[in-house]
Design a protein around this motif. Structure first.
Motif, PDB file in Angstrom:
ATOM      1  N   ASN A  74      59.205 -16.705 -52.085  1.00  0.00           N
ATOM      2  CA  ASN A  74      58.679 -17.864 -51.364  1.00  0.00           C
ATOM      3  C   ASN A  74      59.342 -19.086 -51.999  1.00  0.00           C
ATOM      4  N   SER A  79      63.123 -23.827 -49.351  1.00  0.00           N
ATOM      5  CA  SER A  79      63.527 -23.024 -48.181  1.00  0.00           C
ATOM      6  C   SER A  79      64.338 -23.851 -47.201  1.00  0.00           C
ATOM      7  N   HIS A 100      56.264 -16.901 -46.483  1.00  0.00           N
ATOM      8  CA  HIS A 100      55.535 -18.171 -46.500  1.00  0.00           C
ATOM      9  C   HIS A 100      54.066 -17.910 -46.219  1.00  0.00           C
ATOM     10  N   ILE A 104      55.487 -21.663 -40.928  1.00  0.00           N
ATOM     11  CA  ILE A 104      56.343 -22.854 -41.019  1.00  0.00           C
ATOM     12  C   ILE A 104      56.768 -23.354 -39.627  1.00  0.00           C
ATOM     13  N   SER A 125      55.935 -15.103 -42.213  1.00  0.00           N
ATOM     14  CA  SER A 125      55.418 -16.465 -42.323  1.00  0.00           C
ATOM     15  C   SER A 125      54.062 -16.569 -41.625  1.00  0.00           C
TER      16      SER A 125
END
Ligand code: DQA
Length: 153
Positions: A74, A79, A100, A104, A125
């Motif tokens: 992560n 990122s 994540h 996101i 995510s």
């Protein structure tokens, strides 16, 4: 036994008190403990590291190449812009899964792009701490497919 390096990037040491509605109420230590418990049941050995520094994360990726079969990472806000972390993953050639806690793609536009994802096997995510567990499962399943070697539970 599969060996996986888990890497937590910047500000993840604040988990538990950092925007809990977005990131959940578990601390990083609690997430690591849950992950370790689950991994043990699966016959997966994990080492975990957190850093707020890009260079330390790059070094952790490089060092993982000496012993690990893959990475669950992560990268936090890195990122979205760290070419150094991207190059490190590509450079060591370890299979990686980006994870994540939050989704996101449901957040601010600057979070919709990951410069790390293109050098990863895949990305998970939006499932809170379970993103790590699912990322680990996905990575080990991928490793098993690639090598024909099964985890020894
Ligand atoms: C995060 C998402 C990033 O955009 C953010 O900068 C973080 C946490 C997540 O786990 O949801 O620090 O990586």
């Amino acid at each position: 036994m599969w060996r996986i390096q888990v890497i937590h990037g910047p500000n993840l040491n604040l988990l538990g008190r950092r925007e809990p509605e977005l990131y959940g109420r578990f601390t990083l230590a609690e997430i690591d403990e849950r992950l370790r418990g689950w991994a043990q049941e699966q016959g997966i050995e994990i080492q975990s590291i957190q850093s707020n520094h890009e260079g330390t994360l790059v070094e952790a990726i490089q060092q993982a190449a000496d012993w690990a079969d893959g990475l669950v990472i992560n990268p936090g806000a890195y990122s979205h812009y760290s070419y150094a972390i991207r190059d490190a993953i590509r450079g060591v050639g370890l299979p990686a899964v980006e994870v994540h806690l939050s989704n996101i793609y449901a957040r601010e536009p600057f979070r919709h792009q990951s410069v790390i994802a293109p050098v990863c096997v895949g990305q998970i995510s939006g499932f809170s701490w379970h993103s790590y567990r699912l990322g680990l499962e996905a990575l080990v399943t991928w490793l098993e497919e690639q090598t024909g070697r099964r985890r020894e539970k």
